[in-house]
Scaffold this motif. Structure first.
Motif, PDB file in Angstrom:
ATOM      1  N   PHE A 173      50.211  50.722  40.170  1.00  0.00           N
ATOM      2  CA  PHE A 173      51.413  51.378  40.872  1.00  0.00           C
ATOM      3  C   PHE A 173      51.166  51.302  42.290  1.00  0.00           C
ATOM      4  CE2 PHE A 173      52.883  54.114  36.969  1.00  0.00           C
ATOM      5  CZ  PHE A 173      53.788  53.098  36.779  1.00  0.00           C
ATOM      6  N   TYR A 174      50.349  51.603  42.997  1.00  0.00           N
ATOM      7  CA  TYR A 174      49.905  52.097  44.149  1.00  0.00           C
ATOM      8  C   TYR A 174      49.639  50.985  45.327  1.00  0.00           C
ATOM      9  CZ  TYR A 174      50.595  56.339  41.871  1.00  0.00           C
ATOM     10  OH  TYR A 174      51.383  57.488  41.299  1.00  0.00           O
ATOM     11  N   ASP A 175      50.537  49.624  45.046  1.00  0.00           N
ATOM     12  CA  ASP A 175      50.490  48.838  46.403  1.00  0.00           C
ATOM     13  C   ASP A 175      51.396  49.475  47.572  1.00  0.00           C
ATOM     14  OD1 ASP A 175      52.765  48.329  45.604  1.00  0.00           O
ATOM     15  OD2 ASP A 175      52.548  46.174  45.647  1.00  0.00           O
ATOM     16  N   GLU A 202      39.446  64.627  49.831  1.00  0.00           N
ATOM     17  CA  GLU A 202      40.907  64.734  49.129  1.00  0.00           C
ATOM     18  C   GLU A 202      40.871  63.195  48.148  1.00  0.00           C
ATOM     19  OE1 GLU A 202      44.400  64.508  51.358  1.00  0.00           O
ATOM     20  OE2 GLU A 202      45.816  64.785  49.483  1.00  0.00           O
ATOM     21  N   LEU A 203      41.069  63.284  46.831  1.00  0.00           N
ATOM     22  CA  LEU A 203      41.125  62.328  46.150  1.00  0.00           C
ATOM     23  C   LEU A 203      42.371  61.770  45.930  1.00  0.00           C
ATOM     24  CD1 LEU A 203      38.964  64.056  43.513  1.00  0.00           C
ATOM     25  CD2 LEU A 203      38.158  62.357  45.128  1.00  0.00           C
ATOM     26  N   GLY A 204      42.652  60.437  46.066  1.00  0.00           N
ATOM     27  CA  GLY A 204      44.046  59.803  46.081  1.00  0.00           C
ATOM     28  C   GLY A 204      44.970  60.440  47.123  1.00  0.00           C
ATOM     29  N   LEU A 227      35.218  68.150  58.411  1.00  0.00           N
ATOM     30  CA  LEU A 227      35.156  66.816  58.049  1.00  0.00           C
ATOM     31  C   LEU A 227      36.223  66.611  57.201  1.00  0.00           C
ATOM     32  CD1 LEU A 227      33.620  63.874  58.206  1.00  0.00           C
ATOM     33  CD2 LEU A 227      32.116  64.985  56.293  1.00  0.00           C
ATOM     34  N   TYR A 228      37.002  65.530  57.249  1.00  0.00           N
ATOM     35  CA  TYR A 228      38.011  65.285  56.249  1.00  0.00           C
ATOM     36  C   TYR A 228      37.918  63.853  55.728  1.00  0.00           C
ATOM     37  CZ  TYR A 228      42.472  63.884  54.456  1.00  0.00           C
ATOM     38  OH  TYR A 228      43.541  63.587  53.602  1.00  0.00           O
ATOM     39  N   VAL A 229      37.609  63.825  54.395  1.00  0.00           N
ATOM     40  CA  VAL A 229      37.288  62.501  53.613  1.00  0.00           C
ATOM     41  C   VAL A 229      38.355  62.061  52.598  1.00  0.00           C
ATOM     42  CG1 VAL A 229      35.540  61.232  52.305  1.00  0.00           C
ATOM     43  CG2 VAL A 229      34.836  62.943  53.874  1.00  0.00           C
ATOM     44  N   PRO A 230      39.442  61.470  53.274  1.00  0.00           N
ATOM     45  CA  PRO A 230      40.543  60.802  52.473  1.00  0.00           C
ATOM     46  C   PRO A 230      40.065  59.787  51.469  1.00  0.00           C
ATOM     47  CG  PRO A 230      41.133  60.225  54.361  1.00  0.00           C
ATOM     48  CD  PRO A 230      39.786  60.854  54.480  1.00  0.00           C
ATOM     49  N   VAL A 231      39.938  59.834  50.164  1.00  0.00           N
ATOM     50  CA  VAL A 231      39.752  58.659  49.224  1.00  0.00           C
ATOM     51  C   VAL A 231      41.095  58.302  48.619  1.00  0.00           C
ATOM     52  CG1 VAL A 231      38.370  57.973  47.241  1.00  0.00           C
ATOM     53  CG2 VAL A 231      37.642  59.921  48.990  1.00  0.00           C
ATOM     54  N   ASP A 232      41.346  56.988  48.754  1.00  0.00           N
ATOM     55  CA  ASP A 232      42.518  56.172  48.332  1.00  0.00           C
ATOM     56  C   ASP A 232      42.372  54.625  47.852  1.00  0.00           C
ATOM     57  OD1 ASP A 232      45.411  57.717  47.967  1.00  0.00           O
ATOM     58  OD2 ASP A 232      45.569  55.261  47.871  1.00  0.00           O
ATOM     59  N   ILE A 233      42.985  54.257  46.863  1.00  0.00           N
ATOM     60  CA  ILE A 233      42.755  53.024  46.403  1.00  0.00           C
ATOM     61  C   ILE A 233      43.627  52.087  47.330  1.00  0.00           C
ATOM     62  CG2 ILE A 233      44.803  53.144  44.623  1.00  0.00           C
ATOM     63  CD1 ILE A 233      43.000  51.354  42.748  1.00  0.00           C
ATOM     64  N   SER A 234      44.754  52.624  47.905  1.00  0.00           N
ATOM     65  CA  SER A 234      45.708  51.671  48.615  1.00  0.00           C
ATOM     66  C   SER A 234      45.249  51.625  50.214  1.00  0.00           C
ATOM     67  CB  SER A 234      47.276  52.227  48.593  1.00  0.00           C
ATOM     68  OG  SER A 234      48.053  51.481  49.091  1.00  0.00           O
ATOM     69  N   VAL A 291      36.718  60.406  58.041  1.00  0.00           N
ATOM     70  CA  VAL A 291      36.312  59.187  57.380  1.00  0.00           C
ATOM     71  C   VAL A 291      36.981  58.814  56.126  1.00  0.00           C
ATOM     72  CG1 VAL A 291      33.841  58.280  56.557  1.00  0.00           C
ATOM     73  CG2 VAL A 291      34.179  60.326  58.465  1.00  0.00           C
ATOM     74  N   PRO A 292      37.727  57.647  56.155  1.00  0.00           N
ATOM     75  CA  PRO A 292      38.611  57.257  55.040  1.00  0.00           C
ATOM     76  C   PRO A 292      37.757  56.334  54.038  1.00  0.00           C
ATOM     77  CG  PRO A 292      39.338  56.149  56.869  1.00  0.00           C
ATOM     78  CD  PRO A 292      38.231  57.211  57.610  1.00  0.00           C
ATOM     79  N   VAL A 293      37.762  56.533  53.018  1.00  0.00           N
ATOM     80  CA  VAL A 293      36.785  55.766  51.822  1.00  0.00           C
ATOM     81  C   VAL A 293      37.980  55.034  50.775  1.00  0.00           C
ATOM     82  CG1 VAL A 293      35.367  55.867  50.056  1.00  0.00           C
ATOM     83  CG2 VAL A 293      34.895  57.279  51.957  1.00  0.00           C
ATOM     84  N   ALA A 294      38.038  53.635  51.201  1.00  0.00           N
ATOM     85  CA  ALA A 294      38.952  53.053  50.330  1.00  0.00           C
ATOM     86  C   ALA A 294      38.437  52.979  48.995  1.00  0.00           C
ATOM     87  CB  ALA A 294      39.301  51.883  51.097  1.00  0.00           C
ATOM     88  N   ALA A 295      38.646  53.641  48.014  1.00  0.00           N
ATOM     89  CA  ALA A 295      38.065  53.165  46.751  1.00  0.00           C
ATOM     90  C   ALA A 295      38.904  53.895  45.500  1.00  0.00           C
ATOM     91  CB  ALA A 295      36.909  54.249  46.598  1.00  0.00           C
ATOM     92  N   ASP A 296      38.704  53.199  44.189  1.00  0.00           N
ATOM     93  CA  ASP A 296      39.166  53.991  42.973  1.00  0.00           C
ATOM     94  C   ASP A 296      38.392  55.095  42.753  1.00  0.00           C
ATOM     95  OD1 ASP A 296      40.201  54.453  40.668  1.00  0.00           O
ATOM     96  OD2 ASP A 296      39.732  52.615  39.787  1.00  0.00           O
ATOM     97  N   TYR A 297      39.039  56.286  43.096  1.00  0.00           N
ATOM     98  CA  TYR A 297      38.105  57.637  43.069  1.00  0.00           C
ATOM     99  C   TYR A 297      37.648  57.832  41.549  1.00  0.00           C
ATOM    100  CZ  TYR A 297      42.422  59.571  41.931  1.00  0.00           C
ATOM    101  OH  TYR A 297      43.943  59.905  41.353  1.00  0.00           O
TER     102      TYR A 297
END
Ligand code: AVI
Length: 318
Positions: free
Chosen positions: A37-39, A84-86, A105-112, A133-139
């Motif tokens: 859903f998340y483009d 943070e996941l998603g 430290l804040y690590v936002p993880v998101d697929i989009s 530190v953003p992490v682009a990933a399918d958590y």
């Protein structure tokens, strides 16, 4: 100091999209993974859903976070790392960052990916003392944490009742994996939607403005955009209903005709009335969710709900 870094961001696994779509649509009961859903379009539509009158989870959880922020800050301690996941637009986490004692430290993880990078840049600008530190990933499939993160300082944040989009057995496996990844002593603050009057639930997924319908149909539009699909969106209808026995909202896209669609050259046939199951959104009781988390190795120290018992927040320790 602004310490925004996109260095760890990696491209989403676009190559899986086609195989997941063809696999899901070749099943006798057609389905598509809700993560697609998340483009950019879908993420914007989801943000719009969160502002709808009928969609109570966002405002209820936000009010709960405000009400409990000081207590949560006390539990989190000084210099916490927030994962943070998603993370989406990273809106709710600001309530925590405003309340926590010197979050480091804040690590936002998101697929989009694009949405993630833009949201992380805005947040880094607004919280110059926090390293972002953003992490682009399918958590749900696993992700790498920055090196040197101490588990007992780490607090994962998984708001929005996204855990409800997993089947219960998958939710247990996911929470177990998360606990292993974060390490002993890590904490988890998780938002979970509660069981309630089915009319309230069904209204939340069938809003009068049709934003949820557009969000659901965007999955077909995305397949057209990215995979050369030939879906005609007006020949499919949004469907959302509560299954009380399973305690879940199901979203589907129903074919209004007998039709054949091509995706990257592959024909997919739909009978009239046949549906594509696009999402489950499980609703829990407070004890039911605590039991599920315990099976995954998380001990619940606090659970909070709003006065109407619409939504819950849980503080868990591993
Ligand atoms: C992200 N997730 C928790 C939402 C939900 O309520 O299950 C997604 C959603 N689907 C339709 N409306 C919102």
């Amino acid at each position: 100091m602004t310490a925004f870094s996109a260095a760890r961001a990696r491209p989403a696994r676009d190559d899986l999209f086609l195989s997941d779509v063809l696999e899901g649509l070749s099943r006798p009961d057609k389905s598509l993974p809700c993560k697609y859903f998340y483009d950019a379009e879908g993420s914007a539509l989801f943000d719009a859903i969160c502002t709808l009158d009928e969609y109570y989870p966002t405002r209820t959880e936000t009010a709960l976070l405000h009400a409990r922020a000081a207590e949560i800050a006390g539990l989190a301690g000084r210099g916490a790392t927030l994962v943070e996941l998603g993370s989406g637009s990273s809106v709710k986490v600001r309530i925590l960052l405003d309340a926590l004692d010197a979050p480091a430290l804040y690590v936002p993880v998101d697929i989009s990916r694009d949405h993630l990078i833009a949201a992380a840049a805005r947040l880094a600008g607004d919280y110059p003392a926090v390293t972002v530190v953003p992490v682009a990933a399918d958590y749900a499939r696993g992700f790498a944490l920055p090196r040197g993160v101490a588990p007992e300082r780490t607090m994962a944040f998984f708001p929005g009742s996204t855990i409800g989009n997993f089947r219960p057995a998958e939710a247990v496996a996911f929470l177990q994996g998360l606990g292993r990844r974060l390490g002993a002593g890590a904490r988890l603050l998780i938002g979970v939607d509660l069981r309630k009057d089915p009319a309230v639930l069904e209204a939340a997924y069938n809003d009068a403005q049709g934003v949820t319908a557009a969000f659901n149909l965007n999955l077909l539009a995305r397949i057209n955009r990215e995979l050369g699909g030939t879906f005609e969106l007006e020949r499919f209808a949004h469907l959302a209903r509560y299954d009380a026995a399973r305690g879940r909202i199901e979203m589907h896209l129903r074919s209004l005709d007998d039709q054949t669609v091509r995706i990257a050259g592959h024909p997919v046939h739909f009978a009239r009335g046949e549906t594509i199951h696009t999402e489950n959104s499980y609703k829990y009781s407070v004890p039911g969710f605590r039991r599920l988390a315990a099976r995954a190795g998380w001990r619940t120290e606090r659970s909070w709900t709003d006065d109407d018992r619409l939504f819950s927040l849980h503080w868990m320790v591993r």
